[in-house]
Design a protein around this motif. Structure first.
Motif, mmCIF file in Angstrom:
data_model
loop_
_atom_site.group_PDB
_atom_site.id
_atom_site.type_symbol
_atom_site.label_atom_id
_atom_site.label_comp_id
_atom_site.label_asym_id
_atom_site.label_seq_id
_atom_site.Cartn_x
_atom_site.Cartn_y
_atom_site.Cartn_z
ATOM 1 N N GLY A 85 17.012 -48.710 24.385
ATOM 2 C CA GLY A 85 18.391 -48.440 23.981
ATOM 3 C C GLY A 85 18.881 -49.441 22.957
ATOM 4 N N ALA A 112 14.116 -48.915 29.320
ATOM 5 C CA ALA A 112 15.287 -48.139 28.905
ATOM 6 C C ALA A 112 16.323 -49.041 28.245
ATOM 7 C CB ALA A 112 15.896 -47.415 30.099
ATOM 8 N N SER A 141 16.644 -39.475 26.512
ATOM 9 C CA SER A 141 16.699 -40.774 27.184
ATOM 10 C C SER A 141 15.331 -41.180 27.702
ATOM 11 C CB SER A 141 17.698 -40.731 28.334
ATOM 12 O OG SER A 141 19.003 -40.545 27.838
ATOM 13 N N VAL A 194 20.141 -44.705 25.583
ATOM 14 C CA VAL A 194 20.048 -43.873 26.781
ATOM 15 C C VAL A 194 21.395 -43.216 27.037
ATOM 16 C CG1 VAL A 194 19.624 -43.908 29.259
ATOM 17 C CG2 VAL A 194 18.237 -45.320 27.751
ATOM 18 N N ALA A 244 13.392 -44.569 26.756
ATOM 19 C CA ALA A 244 12.881 -45.454 27.801
ATOM 20 C C ALA A 244 11.373 -45.661 27.676
ATOM 21 C CB ALA A 244 13.229 -44.896 29.177
#
Length: 84
Positions: A43, A39, A61, A54, A65
């Motif tokens: 991100g 994640a 999200s 995220v 991830a």
């Protein structure tokens, strides 16, 4: 996001990522760690391309991830295969 949300997101993303890369799960604890690291990496990568990273416990999200977890697992296998 709360720590519980990170753990849930990490578990699901790590499990999906490990299934995509090597067809087997890595174990609950390693899947959580892989998903949380994925994640963060996902991100960062998404932010570099101008997208949002995220944002919470949602489908977007989870996608971020999983992309990060797949990238981390790919690099992990690349490094440790070369070391053998």
């Amino acid at each position: 996001m709360s720590i519980i949300a990170w753990i849930i997101l990490g578990l699901v993303a790590g499990f999906i990522g490990s299934k995509l890369v090597n067809r087997t799960g890595e174990g609950v604890l390693l899947d959580i760690v892989l998903g949380v690291v994925g994640a963060v990496v996902g991100g960062f990568v998404f932010n570099q391309f101008g997208a949002v990273g995220v944002t919470g416990l949602n489908i977007y999200s989870l996608l971020v991830a999983v992309v990060g977890a797949v990238a981390v697992l790919f690099l992990y296998h690349l490094v440790f295969r070369a070391a053998r």
